[in-house]
Motif scaffolding. Structure first.
Motif, PDB file in Angstrom:
ATOM      1  N   HIS B 311       0.810  -1.205   0.000  1.00 45.00           N
ATOM      2  CA  HIS B 311       0.000   0.000   0.000  1.00 45.00           C
ATOM      3  C   HIS B 311       0.846   1.258   0.000  1.00 45.00           C
ATOM      4  N   ILE B 312       2.119   1.106   0.278  1.00 44.46           N
ATOM      5  CA  ILE B 312       2.994   2.282   0.297  1.00 44.46           C
ATOM      6  C   ILE B 312       3.485   2.540  -1.117  1.00 44.46           C
ATOM      7  N   PRO B 313       3.287   3.749  -1.589  1.00 43.72           N
ATOM      8  CA  PRO B 313       3.687   3.991  -2.977  1.00 43.72           C
ATOM      9  C   PRO B 313       5.202   3.966  -3.155  1.00 43.72           C
ATOM     10  N   VAL B 340       5.027  -4.809  -8.538  1.00 43.93           N
ATOM     11  CA  VAL B 340       3.728  -4.660  -9.168  1.00 43.93           C
ATOM     12  C   VAL B 340       2.694  -4.650  -8.049  1.00 43.93           C
ATOM     13  N   SER B 341       2.252  -3.493  -7.702  1.00 45.00           N
ATOM     14  CA  SER B 341       1.219  -3.392  -6.673  1.00 45.00           C
ATOM     15  C   SER B 341       0.284  -2.269  -7.066  1.00 45.00           C
ATOM     16  N   GLU B 342      -0.746  -2.095  -6.273  1.00 44.30           N
ATOM     17  CA  GLU B 342      -1.742  -1.108  -6.649  1.00 44.30           C
ATOM     18  C   GLU B 342      -1.153   0.293  -6.621  1.00 44.30           C
ATOM     19  N   ALA B 343      -0.450   0.571  -5.529  1.00 47.81           N
ATOM     20  CA  ALA B 343       0.114   1.909  -5.384  1.00 47.81           C
ATOM     21  C   ALA B 343       1.158   2.158  -6.463  1.00 47.81           C
ATOM     22  N   SER B 344       1.902   1.130  -6.790  1.00 43.83           N
ATOM     23  CA  SER B 344       2.950   1.342  -7.771  1.00 43.83           C
ATOM     24  C   SER B 344       2.374   1.453  -9.170  1.00 43.83           C
ATOM     25  N   SER B 345       1.234   0.816  -9.392  1.00 43.14           N
ATOM     26  CA  SER B 345       0.675   0.913 -10.735  1.00 43.14           C
ATOM     27  C   SER B 345       0.209   2.336 -11.009  1.00 43.14           C
ATOM     28  N   GLN B 346      -0.193   2.995  -9.933  1.00 42.44           N
ATOM     29  CA  GLN B 346      -0.583   4.388 -10.108  1.00 42.44           C
ATOM     30  C   GLN B 346       0.629   5.233 -10.518  1.00 42.44           C
ATOM     31  N   LEU B 347       1.741   4.909  -9.899  1.00 42.12           N
ATOM     32  CA  LEU B 347       2.957   5.616 -10.259  1.00 42.12           C
ATOM     33  C   LEU B 347       3.392   5.245 -11.664  1.00 42.12           C
ATOM     34  N   LYS B 348       3.163   4.013 -12.002  1.00 48.36           N
ATOM     35  CA  LYS B 348       3.519   3.581 -13.346  1.00 48.36           C
ATOM     36  C   LYS B 348       2.679   4.339 -14.354  1.00 48.36           C
ATOM     37  N   GLY B 349       1.439   4.587 -13.961  1.00 51.06           N
ATOM     38  CA  GLY B 349       0.540   5.277 -14.868  1.00 51.06           C
ATOM     39  C   GLY B 349       0.994   6.676 -15.242  1.00 51.06           C
ATOM     40  N   GLN B 379      -0.398  11.640  -0.065  1.00 44.38           N
ATOM     41  CA  GLN B 379       0.903  11.296   0.482  1.00 44.38           C
ATOM     42  C   GLN B 379       1.978  11.896  -0.414  1.00 44.38           C
ATOM     43  N   LEU B 380       2.942  12.494   0.217  1.00 40.66           N
ATOM     44  CA  LEU B 380       4.009  13.115  -0.548  1.00 40.66           C
ATOM     45  C   LEU B 380       5.009  12.041  -0.962  1.00 40.66           C
ATOM     46  N   VAL B 381       5.246  11.969  -2.245  1.00 43.74           N
ATOM     47  CA  VAL B 381       6.153  10.950  -2.778  1.00 43.74           C
ATOM     48  C   VAL B 381       7.269  11.665  -3.523  1.00 43.74           C
ATOM     49  N   HIS B 382       8.468  11.230  -3.269  1.00 38.06           N
ATOM     50  CA  HIS B 382       9.589  11.794  -3.995  1.00 38.06           C
ATOM     51  C   HIS B 382      10.063  10.813  -5.050  1.00 38.06           C
ATOM     52  N   VAL B 383      10.492  11.374  -6.133  1.00 41.85           N
ATOM     53  CA  VAL B 383      10.949  10.543  -7.235  1.00 41.85           C
ATOM     54  C   VAL B 383      12.381  10.932  -7.558  1.00 41.85           C
ATOM     55  N   GLY B 384      13.228   9.956  -7.595  1.00 38.75           N
ATOM     56  CA  GLY B 384      14.612  10.202  -7.970  1.00 38.75           C
ATOM     57  C   GLY B 384      14.844   9.745  -9.399  1.00 38.75           C
ATOM     58  N   LEU B 446      14.375   0.277   3.290  1.00 33.52           N
ATOM     59  CA  LEU B 446      13.994   1.673   3.453  1.00 33.52           C
ATOM     60  C   LEU B 446      12.624   1.815   4.099  1.00 33.52           C
ATOM     61  N   ILE B 447      11.726   0.920   3.755  1.00 37.57           N
ATOM     62  CA  ILE B 447      10.345   1.145   4.184  1.00 37.57           C
ATOM     63  C   ILE B 447      10.041   0.463   5.504  1.00 37.57           C
ATOM     64  N   GLN B 448      10.493  -0.732   5.680  1.00 37.71           N
ATOM     65  CA  GLN B 448      10.235  -1.343   6.978  1.00 37.71           C
ATOM     66  C   GLN B 448      11.489  -2.023   7.535  1.00 37.71           C
ATOM     67  N   PRO B 449      12.446  -1.193   7.895  1.00 34.93           N
ATOM     68  CA  PRO B 449      13.692  -1.780   8.400  1.00 34.93           C
ATOM     69  C   PRO B 449      13.487  -2.584   9.674  1.00 34.93           C
ATOM     70  N   SER B 450      12.429  -2.237  10.405  1.00 39.02           N
ATOM     71  CA  SER B 450      12.259  -2.907  11.692  1.00 39.02           C
ATOM     72  C   SER B 450      11.928  -4.382  11.512  1.00 39.02           C
ATOM     73  N   ARG B 451      11.319  -4.698  10.408  1.00 39.78           N
ATOM     74  CA  ARG B 451      10.938  -6.091  10.247  1.00 39.78           C
ATOM     75  C   ARG B 451      12.119  -6.957   9.861  1.00 39.78           C
TER      76      ARG B 451
END
Lengths: 444, 963
Positions: B311-313, B340-349, B379-384, B446-451
């Motif tokens: 769910h995290i873009p 390939v996830s829902e959030a990423s497909s939006q970014l792909k779009g 949600q603020l997303v940065h793109v490199g 980067l996203i869930q280092p704790s796990r």
């Protein structure tokens, strides 16, 4: 590369839905229409996909910022980099300047034209014509601090003030004058800074106070002795115009009143101005003499303070000054020449941006949603500041030119520039002394 | 001990042909061994364990945890989750009747848990290497330890009689999910269906009321309930038989009872405790054997991990800028994308945005786009961005995970493990799984280092710290005392042409890590950084420090950045001095071998002096064993290293909590709350302990560690093994403020000096604390009434320095000036060698406290900001020569920043006292860039009571350590 000058900022304004260019300001050479079109198109495309493009940056510090206001007007700022704007740390943190610029420009447009006309976009051609009346203000904003030295309000959103030596006298005079003009909003400007203002004036939104100062400055630059301008307050009354009456009391001293239909400019000028202000002429001259130092003579600054910016966080007022540099003929020019006055102003602005984006986030209009914040560019900035588990109180920078120091108390923020010769560990005490010297003497 | 002899042995049968040009440092601690050594470590009858893991392209990533570690990890998992994890055993063909008595025991019995889990680990490992012959694994040693059923399996497999396979499936079951309603009746599937998701229908032939028949019946899986735990684990198949649950054999008769006995996980574990999210979809742990990190490295579990951040873009895309308009394909410009996830497909779009911007910005501003920010679902997303010839790499991350430098930096490690020209890497289809794995690791970190890490379950992970330390172009170095001579292992060998054959590779250098700290390095800085980036990316360094690695063998071709540049520029390479010799395009291979806490990375060069590499050569046993032998030799350093790590921190560190006056009270409260015995005691003695230092028990329990024990014992006590103090009060180890050696030793001296005064031990121990109190009071005079300062505390502050033994003084270099040690933390980076030092993890662990970890996090966060300011300076310097446009007249911006400091104020959390304002403590975080004598970056954190000059501190530190 289409932007020729390093550091130049170009401002594009289009209608958000149709992409019709409304105006372009800044940079001598205008961007081609195709580029403007695709800059707008890219944002529109994203919006269609549920993605709001906010900004981008290049490896050379060039950046671009988009923002749509009221779903009707799109403002795009393009900076070519190589200059002040890219100060700061990571991505997105440093475009405070551009984001503030867009916000100010929009507010300017509202101030002059009113929100209704901008939001409805009934007649684009007429709007284009009408917007010309904003150009002067917008250009002034684009110049930032470079145009008129020592004006920081556009960046800080705190009103630039001047602390006159005889403040109470002037305050009483202003209160009386405003009352007589059937108004509660009155303001006395000296050297483009607010020397006194009525209580109600301070109750206006900080941005409005800053914008009205900008407007008054530009009006007084026109050279007329008095004028009567309709203004919409971007937050207070974006749809209903008020009248701004401005009278020049002395060259460099203006008084303005926000009022309703009465009194007429003529009556006010004839009956009120002379009656209220001629007794205070000496006091006005005295405050004029304060000059760009902005501080009364009773405040003695330490000799090792090159420049300072003091912000009162509660009243959203600021005082700033840069000392005239006295080169001591006895001392040979050292390896590190002191920065020039203009450079000091620039450094002060840069240091302010640096510090507020990282450590001292400005608490303004707290009830913003996350989305709005991100639009304003505040989101990430606050994120970074929120990342600190402890409260930053002071910070300093040592650069090749000078040392910068800032401290924050519950009520104030102080930004200082000192020569390199001041030991770093002494900066804190220099700042504390300066702060108490000013606050004790003036009650700022 | 056995192999100590061998390094004296000089089997220089063949003189190194490059002896003249090989600088001696280069070949230090390259292993020297004889053929006998070789035999010792590579038994010829056994092929190495890792051989089957070598992939088609010759690459190898083989990781095996040590047996003890696996068991420990399993035991830990078992204690953490044991009760909420229910083991369900299925048999594929036939019911497995296990007569073993131990089977009947409940899972909770610790003695049984361990071998079982160990066994599981073996099963898992075998599962990982299905192709491997069972030979090395199924030795005689196993037959005793392995349970009957498993052995039977193996025998069956070998002989080829009826195969009877047992599957052990771990399911996460949550009875609470059933809600408060009563369990469904057995006719409707009962708990078996509701809880497990297994559908079992009684045999058709029998009447439902026939109890005898039902008793006999095994539970065959006739169906699976959608979205049930059984389906999600994907290991239970229709037709399987359910044999046992939690080691209780089950049949249709007892299954409902067994399942109803499963306690709810919320009952077992405190609500909200730990990292398991009860609220989310039932978590499935098919094998909670090892940490997620290891599993991720093994390439298991990636789907689940990736789904948990779906769910995290975030996305990575490799886009082609050359659009072939003729081709009708829809997404042909996407050369690679993950995930390939829902959030990423939006970014792909919206990839059109990225393509347009990268093209347009260059035209408009004359610079390459590096980043953009956009809002996706609020949600603020940065793109490199990274443009490479005709392709564009785009990486999008949520703003808080994105740091400018990090994304830029991510380009570097990926160019190493993949191919030097990334367009090749991204365009070849067979690279996709590797890239997927690579980016899965990248995003997970980067996203869930704790796990990924098990150890930091309770403490919030220091994301800023990771970002900052990983972002430094340096490797964490552990300065070693002169007694430990890693260099002593140096020989000039390791380059022999074994068996008279032309050597395969030339060793360019190697570096040695111990528990994630660099302890020796012979690689050039650039190579070292490349290697460390690789290790960082694959989390090898934390792996070595947290878990004992049984064996780690990594082999892959790499493309060191600066070496490829060297080739391009045809600069002289000191490897070839022959005139007229044309430097060939060398190929480089990275070999990493880890054994327990040691890890050695070797960079090898093929062609050139060595035989040219053709195809995709796999790891060579000789080289692997060579490195392994070195590590085995080094093993006796283990003790010394542990001593070094246990040694008092030099320079000394202070704990932030000591500077807060509320410390005593807080501690007492926490202690009292945590220990019922103490609460009774503390109830009586609390006031005196504060005011007169007479609270004997409390004082001891607070300060016993440093004060009550002779200093000679201190190292033991630091290990935290003792839980019992002589007063009979159980001391919660985590809570007592460990005395840093500085104050501890002072204390010893102080006690001596006080001894004549007749002051007893506990009084002395109280006074150290008061002295700290006194100290902070002197700075925050409003906090505590002055009568609470006992007069004798002054003694401590004014204690003459000669009461501290001189030898100690020389050892314990103090970085700060002033009477008290005010240093909290530091990071010193040396840019020439590419190393940095910082207090070790253990040193930090010693300074426990509630404020201190916060302070460290804050420090790292601030360092990110400071370093960004420095970086900009460097960045500018880099570009100033590039073009005339870029260099405006005079300076611009703030100019180069040399030093940057921030003063922070902290208050104790949840300060409840309404009458008094919360006490505060202020400290500086200062970063300093030094150019002389060597380029360094120094970050330091200290209490603001004493004005410090960071330059001097950096000098003292680097001088003291002889960096």
């Amino acid at each position: 590369m289409m932007l020729q000058q390093a550091g130049s900022v170009q401002l594009l304004c289009l209608t958000a839905n149709s992409g019709v260019p409304l105006f372009t300001r800044g940079a001598s050479k205008q961007l081609p229409f195709s580029i403007i079109g695709s800059l707008n198109g890219v944002h529109m495309f994203g919006a269609g996909q549920g993605v709001v493009l906010a900004g981008c940056e290049t490896d050379r510090g060039g950046r671009m910022v988009w923002r749509v206001f009221q779903d009707s007007v799109m403002l795009i700022a393009v900076s070519s980099g190589g200059q002040a704007q890219q100060e700061g740390g990571g991505a997105g943190e440093e475009d405070l300047h551009l984001r503030r610029l867009l916000e100010n420009v929009w507010n300017c447009m509202v101030l002059v034209l009113g929100q209704d006309e901008l939001a409805s976009l009934r007649n684009v051609e007429r709007l284009k014509r009408d917007l010309r009346s904003c150009y002067r203000l917008i250009d002034q904003l684009l110049e930032g601090g470079q145009g008129q030295e020592g004006i920081m309000g556009d960046l800080t959103h705190c009103a630039d003030c001047l602390l006159p030596p005889n403040a109470t006298l002037l305050q009483e005079g202003l209160d009386g004058f405003t009352q007589a003009a059937d108004s509660e909003f009155g303001c006395l400007m000296v050297h483009g800074r607010i020397a006194a203002a009525t209580e109600k004036w301070w109750r206006l939104a900080p941005q409005e106070v800053v914008l009205l100062s900008v407007l008054t400055r530009s009006l007084s630059l026109s050279g007329s002795a008095s004028c009567d301008t309709p203004v919409f307050l971007p937050q207070g009354s974006p749809t209903v115009a008020h009248r701004l009456l401005r009278f020049q009391l002395l060259p460099g001293v203006d008084v303005c009143v926000l009022c309703g239909p009465s009194p007429t400019l003529h009556r006010a000028e004839r009956e009120l101005v002379g009656c209220f202000w001629s007794p205070l002429l000496e006091a006005l001259r005295g405050s004029l003499a304060v000059g760009e130092r902005c501080l009364p003579g009773s405040v003695t600054l330490r000799p090792d303070v090159l420049a300072l910016l003091l912000i009162n966080r509660e009243s959203r007022r600021s005082v700033s000054c840069v000392k005239a540099i006295i080169t001591n003929p006895n001392h040979p020019p050292s390896n590190h020449p002191l920065p020039s006055k203009a450079r000091c102003w620039e450094l002060l602005r840069l240091f302010y941006t640096f510090t507020t984006t990282r450590y001292f986030p400005l608490e303004e209009t707290p009830a913003l949603t996350l989305g709005e914040k991100a639009q304003r560019g505040d989101s990430l900035r606050e994120d970074f500041a929120l990342g600190f588990s402890h409260q930053p109180l002071q910070c300093y920078l040592v650069t090749e030119e000078c040392k910068c120091f800032s401290l924050q108390t519950a009520q104030h923020q102080l930004y200082l520039l000192t020569p390199l010769s001041v030991p770093t560990f002494a900066l804190s005490s220099v700042a504390t002394q300066t702060l108490s010297a000013i606050t004790l003497a003036t009650g700022f | 001990v056995v192999y100590r002899r061998t390094h004296d042995f000089q089997p220089s049968s063949l003189p190194s042909p490059y002896g003249s040009c090989s600088d001696e440092t280069r070949y230090d601690f390259q292993p020297s061994f004889t053929h006998s050594m070789l035999c010792r470590f590579t038994p010829s009858d056994l092929e190495p364990e890792w051989l089957d893991d070598v992939q088609k392209n010759g690459e190898l990533f083989y990781l095996e945890l040590s047996e003890g570690e696996e068991a420990a990890a399993l035991a830990q998992v078992a204690t953490n989750y044991g009760l909420s994890t229910n083991h369900v055993r299925f048999s594929e063909k036939e019911a497995e009747i296990i007569s073993d008595e131990s089977r009947k025991l409940p899972d909770g019995a610790p003695t049984k848990a361990e071998p079982k889990l160990k066994r599981l680990a073996r099963i898992l490992r075998r599962k990982r290497r299905p192709s491997q012959s069972r030979g090395p694994d199924g030795g005689g040693e196993d037959s005793s330890s392995r349970p009957v059923s498993i052995l039977k399996n193996q025998a069956g497999q070998r002989v080829g009689v009826m195969v009877q396979q047992l599957k052990e499936v771990f399911l996460y079951l949550n009875p609470k999910r059933l809600g408060s309603c009563s369990p469904p009746p057995p006719e409707r599937g009962g708990l078996l269906e509701a809880l497990l998701g297994v559908v079992h229908r009684p045999s058709w032939g029998r009447g439902q009321g026939d109890p005898a028949g039902r008793r006999e019946e095994r539970i065959t899986v006739h169906g699976l309930v959608p979205n049930s735990p059984a389906v999600k684990c994907a290991q239970i198949l229709i037709g399987d038989n359910l044999v046992a649950v939690d080691d209780v054999d089950v049949t249709t008769e007892n299954i409902e009872r067994v399942l109803s006995c499963i306690p709810g996980p919320t009952q077992v574990r405190g609500p909200g405790e730990g990292g398991v999210d009860m609220s989310s979809a039932p978590r499935l742990r098919p094998s909670p054997s090892v940490s997620q990190l290891v599993r991720l490295l093994w390439g298991e579990d990636t789907v689940e991990l990736q789904m948990s951040i779906g769910h995290i873009p975030h996305i990575v895309m490799y886009l082609s800028l050359k659009l072939d308009s003729d081709s009708p394909l829809e997404e042909q410009e996407i050369l690679y994308q993950y995930p390939v996830s829902e959030a990423s497909s939006q970014l792909k779009g919206v990839r059109g945005i990225f393509l347009t911007l990268s093209d347009m910005l260059e035209n408009v501003t004359g610079g390459q786009i590096v980043s953009s920010s956009l809002l996706l679902n609020k949600q603020l997303v940065h793109v490199g961005y990274w443009k490479e010839s005709n392709n564009l790499l785009v990486i999008a991350l949520p703003a808080e995970r994105y740091r400018h430098g990090k994304v830029i930096q991510c380009m570097l490690p990926y160019s190493i493990p993949c191919l030097s020209q990334s367009h090749i890497a991204f365009c070849q289809a067979d690279h996709a799984p590797r890239l997927d794995h690579f980016f899965c690791l990248f995003f997970q970190q980067l996203i869930q280092p704790s796990r990924l890490s098990d150890s930091s379950g309770s403490t919030p992970t220091d994301l800023s710290g990771t970002l900052f330390l990983d972002g430094l172009p340096a490797v964490r170095w552990l300065p070693l005392p002169p007694e430990i001579k890693v260099w002593g292992w140096a020989t000039t060998l390791g380059h022999e042409d074994f068996y008279g054959m032309r050597r395969l590779y030339v060793t360019l250098g190697s570096c040695l890590f111990y528990k994630g700290y660099l302890i020796a390095n012979h690689l050039p800085k650039e190579d070292l950084l490349d290697v460390s980036l690789y290790c960082q990316h694959y989390c090898l360094l934390p792996l070595a420090s947290e878990q004992r690695v049984g064996q780690l063998v990594v082999w892959r071709e790499v493309f060191p950045r600066h070496r490829s540049q060297i080739h391009q520029t045809k600069t002289i390479n000191n490897h070839c001095t022959m005139p007229g010799y044309c430097q060939p395009q060398g190929r480089y291979f990275l070999l990493i071998v880890g054994l327990r806490h040691f890890m050695q990375c070797v960079l090898l060069e093929a062609s050139g002096c060595a035989a040219p590499a053709t195809g995709a050569p796999g790891p060579d046993c000789v080289y692997v064993d060579q490195v392994k032998a070195t590590l085995l030799q080094l093993e006796e350093l283990d003790l010394g290293m542990e001593e070094r790590l246990a040694a008092p921190p030099a320079p000394c560190l202070s704990c932030a909590d000591w500077f807060l006056p509320s410390f005593v009270r807080d501690r007492l409260d926490t202690l009292a709350a945590s220990s019922p015995v103490l609460s009774k005691l503390a109830g009586g003695v609390k006031p005196p302990s504060l005011d007169q230092g007479g609270g004997k028990v409390v004082g001891r329990s607070l300060f016993g560690r440093g004060a009550r024990r002779p200093s000679s014992k201190r190292s033991q006590s630091d290990s935290g093994s003792e839980g019992q103090s002589d007063g009979g009060v159980r001391r919660p180890t985590g809570l007592s403020p460990h005395s840093t050696p500085d104050s501890a030793r002072k204390l010893v001296g102080q006690r001596d000096s006080l001894g004549s005064g007749g002051s007893d031990g506990s009084r002395g121990s109280g006074s150290i604390f008061k002295s700290i109190l006194f100290y902070s009071i002197s700075h925050y005079s409003n906090c505590i009434p002055s009568h609470s300062i006992p007069p004798h505390s002054l003694l401590f502050c004014s204690m003459p320095s000669h009461s501290i033994p001189i030898s100690l003084c020389s050892v314990l270099a103090r970085l700060t000036s002033g009477a008290e040690n005010t240093l909290f933390h530091y990071v010193l980076m040396e840019k020439v060698q590419g190393i940095f030092i910082a207090p070790t993890h253990r040193e930090l662990a010693q300074l426990s406290g509630s404020i201190h970890p916060q302070l460290i996090r804050n420090f790292h966060h601030c360092c990110l900001s400071i370093r960004a300011a420095f970086q900009r300076t460097l960045h500018r310097g880099l570009f100033s020569g590039a073009g005339s446009i870029w260099r405006p007249q005079g300076t611009h911006g703030l100019g180069p920043v040399k030093e940057h400091g921030v003063l922070f104020q902290c208050k104790p959390e949840n300060w409840t006292d309404q009458r008094k304002p919360a006490p505060t403590m202020t400290y500086w975080v200062i970063g300093r860039m030094l150019l002389e004598p060597v380029p360094q970056e120094f970050y330091v954190c200290f209490h603001d009571s004493v004005a410090e000059v960071p330059v001097e501190m950096a000098f003292r530190l680097s001088f003291g350590l002889a960096l």
